[in-house]
Design an enzyme around this catalytic site. Structure first.
Site: not given
Ligand code: FAD
Length: 549
Positions: A41, A44-45, A277-278, A287, A431, A439
């Site tokens: 938690s 990232n952003c 998933t399937n 992502d 507004y 407008k």
């Molecule tokens: P993540 O948040 O990446 O979390 C995935 C986690 O899974 C990670 O901690 C990883 O270590 C863990 N993991 C992966 N594989 C395994 C495994 N096999 N075993 C155990 N753990 C594992 N989005 C926006 O909408 N606005 C923004 O301004 C924005 N800015 C960003 C800036 C940066 C620098 C980055 C990197 C991303 C940004 N994003 C932004 C994108 C956004 O952060 C991601 O879309 C979002 O975090 C995706 O969530 P997630 O849960 O899919 O993956």
């Protein structure tokens, strides 16, 4: 009662949301979150802003800790525990504790994958030289900060001119570093249509960022103590004491693939509307999954935090037997750099062409973010794309210094509700002078587009201006015309138009422009009611300047 055991892989945007929602829905479930990183938690952003020292304390990036998950939600979070494999037959995952090296297996009744996407790091020669970074995690941002603090870089190259690349360009500039952005496309912000990206390009250049567009990295070479040179395919070389790669991300699908889960054509995990998933006992979010675009219907990878959070919630609901669905994405996104905001939602023209959709029209406008008489009004450059046949809103892009995100958010909600340009015309938005206009720019966009759909105004295509045989009429005042005009255009100010109609050709289309499109619209109404074939160059000379920079 038997307790449901739910294992979640990845504890950031999608995974953490899913875990917390699961607990709210099922007090009895056993919920285990496994993340190979040191944190869950985290924001990232916020990472680019931590590099830029806008966010100064690392702790601000940590939104929740394993202790908080345990105390508040009774959820077990194990950081530094990597899931190596999924054994679907046994309903277990194999896990390695990265601290001790111990491997163990964890059983599940439901498994949620939220492993995210990894930054692309191609095998270019020299890619492993010191000083070349990607940015995904808190430790990544810490490393870049340390490099900046210790090596005091003077020059940096950011590879990739998308959202993260441009945020990094700003943040490195903020640290006093001269930045060059190398981008493969011939525009920055590749998700935008090129003319809308032109505003971003101009802002970057005016703030001292060097842009190397339509060029690609060929190799990195070490050229001194910690100095690098970045060689590009066009034969150029850029010096850098620091390189950040921001050329996109690739979904983390290895364990899903190895377990035989279906992947889609874009390489993400394929899921249904409930994020399943399937394998009916495995869900995937964030992502790592492919999502359907609500406008084009095409599968896409959309690495954004909003969809990841919503998908985590839908998966939790589905696991708990609720009727919750994720119905695709619009790709609504916003990015800010050098006091400019760039935002978009829905489909761009590029995306519509890729999807083979041609029943659309685009209009441009440049209204103030609030009424002009209140001090400080800033132009919003807005492009609205809509279906020509019925006015359905398909997408919007906007650039400006203020009020941009608000307008794109309104249009995003409209698209999500299948609204038409007639709905935008009628939208009742708040507004007062310092916030907008009676407008609003959204109403204005709706009105201009509705005029097109109703047939009250025809739009001339900007991409044909260079090659068209049309008669180009400019209805601005002479001093405006003299300051710059479309080559070959004839100036008849709007106030003189009715008395000079005989000067205009009856057998040719007349493409009319003014400053931002409004006077040209009035002119088109006059001309068409006198039997002449008039089309408005929407957005006027302001739009011309981004089509022909
Ligand atoms: P993540 O948040 O990446 O979390 C995935 C986690 O899974 C990670 O901690 C990883 O270590 C863990 N993991 C992966 N594989 C395994 C495994 N096999 N075993 C155990 N753990 C594992 N989005 C926006 O909408 N606005 C923004 O301004 C924005 N800015 C960003 C800036 C940066 C620098 C980055 C990197 C991303 C940004 N994003 C932004 C994108 C956004 O952060 C991601 O879309 C979002 O975090 C995706 O969530 P997630 O849960 O899919 O993956």
């Amino acid at each position: 009662m038997t307790k449901k055991r739910i294992v979640i892989v990845g504890g950031v945007a999608g995974g953490a949301t899913c875990a917390a929602r699961l607990r709210r829905l099922d007090e009895n479930a056993e919920i285990v979150v496994l993340d190979r990183g040191p944190y869950v938690s985290f924001a990232n952003c916020g990472l680019p802003y931590y590099v830029g020292d806008v966010i100064q304390q690392e702790s601000k990036l940590l939104l929740a800790t394993p202790a908080l998950f345990r105390e508040r939600f009774n959820i077990e979070v194990r950081t530094r525990n990597e899931v190596l494999a999924i054994n679907r037959e046994a309903s277990t995952v194999s896990v390695r504790d990265l601290e001790t090296g111990r491997e163990y297996s964890e059983s599940y009744d439901a498994l949620v994958l939220s492993p995210g996407a990894a930054p692309i790091r191609p095998s270019w020669p020299g890619i492993d030289l010191p000083g070349i970074f990607t940015l995904r995690t808190v430790p990544d941002s810490r490393e870049i900060r340390h490099w900046i603090d210790e090596k005091k870089p003077v020059k940096a190259v950011v590879v990739g001119g998308g959202f993260i690349g441009l945020e990094m360009a700003e943040n490195l500039s903020h640290r006093g570093i001269a930045v060059t952005v190398v981008e493969l496309a011939n525009q920055v912000m590749p998700p935008l249509d090129p003319e809308m990206a032109e505003y971003a390009k101009q802002r970057l250049e005016s703030r001292g960022v060097t842009l190397a567009l339509a060029d690609a990295v060929a190799e990195f070479r070490q050229s001194g103590n910690c100095a690098l040179s970045v060689h590009t395919k066009s034969g150029k070389a850029y010096e850098a004491d620091l390189v950040v790669l921001a050329i996109g991300v690739r979904p983390e699908t290895q364990i899903a693939h190895d377990a035989g889960l279906e992947l889609g054509e874009r390489g993400g995990i394929r899921v249904d509307r409930q994020m399943r998933t399937n394998d009916p006992r495995i869900w995937a979010v964030g992502d790592a999954v492919e999502v359907g675009n609500r406008v084009t219907g095409q599968w896409e990878l959309i690495p954004l935090a909003g969809p990841a959070n919503r998908q985590g919630r839908v998966a939790a609901d589905a696991i708990c037997g609720r009727d919750a669905y994720f119905d695709g994405v619009l790709g609504t996104a916003v990015c800010g750099f050098f006091d400019l905001t760039v935002a978009l939602t829905g489909a761009t023209e590029k995306a519509l062409h890729r999807a083979g959709m041609d029943d659309f029209e685009s209009i441009y406008l440049h209204p103030g973010h609030h009424v002009g008489y209140y001090p400080g009004a800033q132009a919003i450059h807005l492009k609205l794309i809509f279906r020509k046949s019925d006015g359905r809103v398909l997408g919007a892009q906007a650039v400006g210094e203020a009020g941009v995100a608000r307008r794109i958010d309104v249009i995003a909600s409209a698209i999500q509700m299948n609204a038409t340009v007639f709905d935008l015309e009628e939208s009742e938005l708040c507004y007062a002078p310092q916030f907008g206009a009676a407008k609003d720019p959204v109403n204005m966009a709706g009105m201009i587009a509705a005029n097109v759909v109703r047939g009250d105004a025809q739009i001339a295509p900007w991409d044909k201006v260079g090659s068209s045989e049309a008669y180009f009429l400019d209805v601005r005042e002479p001093q405006e015309f003299q300051a710059g005009a479309i080559p070959g255009s004839v100036n008849i100010p709007l106030g003189q138009l009715r008395s000079r109609l005989s000067e205009l050709p009856a057998n040719k289309e007349i493409w009319v422009n003014c400053g931002v499109g409004q006077r040209a619209y009035y002119a088109c109404r006059i001309l068409s009611q006198h039997g002449l074939q008039a089309r408005n160059l929407s957005g006027g000379y302001s739009t011309y300047r981004v089509w022909h920079p």
